[in-house]
Write an enzyme that holds these catalytic residues in place. Structure first.
Site: not given
Length: 345
Positions: A224, A66
């Protein structure tokens, strides 16, 4: 050598990735008086001379693939070390899983974000690098929060990107507060980061944000920011407002936040968690289905051996579907809209 490298380049990420298994502690002071302490690989603390009332933790790379949050945090650290960003608050930056980052993988052996609040020590004889790292990260969070005295405001923003796309590009997970009210000010801050979709958890969890919230009373969130992309392929303009708002928080230049209005948010609560029970677990929708997708009542969502999971409520939406998790772990959450107008302070 570490001090000189950081003074010259400010590139703490490169130093971390070159030393994924550990880094010798060191401390030094910047020309502006900010004290810098490297506690471990991926762990760096800052204390300005006249700091305010906030103890802020930014974490990234808990999942190694990520990359956008890693780049955001690395740039913040670089600008602090090179004198471009003058802190007004105490700050701890954590790069969660350097070994997984080097591999370009979500994890090396085990999902690091399922190992906090002591879960790293559950399972007789189970030892791996992620479990050790989770225990160490808990220690560093405790150390940071306990170093300051008096009335302090504690924050932890654990930055992620999701495996799949989302109906709402950015969203946050608000850990279970055990009956305490949710905070308007934090929702307003998320909105300033362009995060207006929030999932309100209803049970205890093994995530990093729940650990900071439940153990240390921090305002903590899993945030997120979009979809997973390799290094160099992130459109960082999509995260510019988030990075700008975080920097304003760190430098005490954050503009007055607009008043809270429920109409500006998409708020959800967890209706049920679907856990993988056998190796036969299967999702019955396309791999590219976005988070927060809804289906008609009765639609088959997943099977697990003889078990069937179907849509049970109008407005029920799916989030975090992942058939590849280990047996016993959450394979999907089902969420429903939530009215919190009477449960905010």
């Amino acid at each position: 050598m570490i001090e000189q490298q950081l003074r010259d380049t400010g590139d703490f990420l490169a130093l971390t990735l070159a030393n994924p298994d550990g880094l010798s502690p060191c401390h030094f002071t910047l020309d502006n008086g900010t004290a810098v302490e490297v506690w471990d690989t991926g762990v760096i603390a800052f204390q300005p001379v006249n700091y305010g009332t906030k103890d802020i933790i930014l974490s990234c790379g808990v999942h190694g693939n990520e990359t956008a949050p890693i780049e955001i945090c690395a740039e913040i650290v670089k600008d602090i070390l090179t004198g471009k960003l003058l802190l007004a608050e105490r700050l701890l930056v954590l790069i969660g899983n350097p070994a997984a980052i080097n591999l370009g993988k979500r994890e090396v052996t085990e999902n690091l974000n399922r190992l906090f609040s002591g879960h790293h020590s559950k399972g007789a004889g189970v030892i791996n690098a992620e479990r050790k790292r989770a225990k160490d990260l808990e220690h560093y969070v405790s150390r940071f929060y306990q170093q300051s005295e008096g009335e302090r405001q504690r924050y932890l923003y654990d930055l992620h990107t999701a495996i799949r796309g989302s109906r709402f590009e950015k969203f946050a997970v608000y850990p279970f507060l055990h009956g305490k009210p949710w905070r308007k000010q934090q929702l307003q801050f998320l909105a300033a980061c362009e995060v207006t979709t929030v999932l309100l958890m209803q049970t205890a969890a093994s995530t990093f944000s729940y650990y900071a919230s439940n153990t240390h009373g921090a305002d903590a969130f899993t945030i997120e920011l979009g979809k997973v992309q390799p290094f160099g392929q992130n459109d960082m303009t999509r995260f510019a407002k988030t990075a700008q708002t975080l920097r304003a928080l760190l430098t005490a230049t954050l503009a007055e936040l607009p008043p809270f209005s429920a109409a500006h948010f998409h708020l959800y609560e967890v209706y049920r968690a679907i856990n993988k029970q056998t190796q036969d677990f299967k999702l019955h929708f396309a791999d590219d289905v976005e988070n927060f997708t809804s289906y008609p009542m009765g639609t088959l969502l997943a099977t697990d051996g003889d078990l069937e999971y179907r849509v049970e409520r109008e407005g029920e939406a799916l989030i975090f579907p992942n058939a590849k998790v280990a047996i016993g772990q959450r394979a999907m959450l089902m969420v429903i809209p939530k009215d919190v107008s009477k449960q905010l302070i």
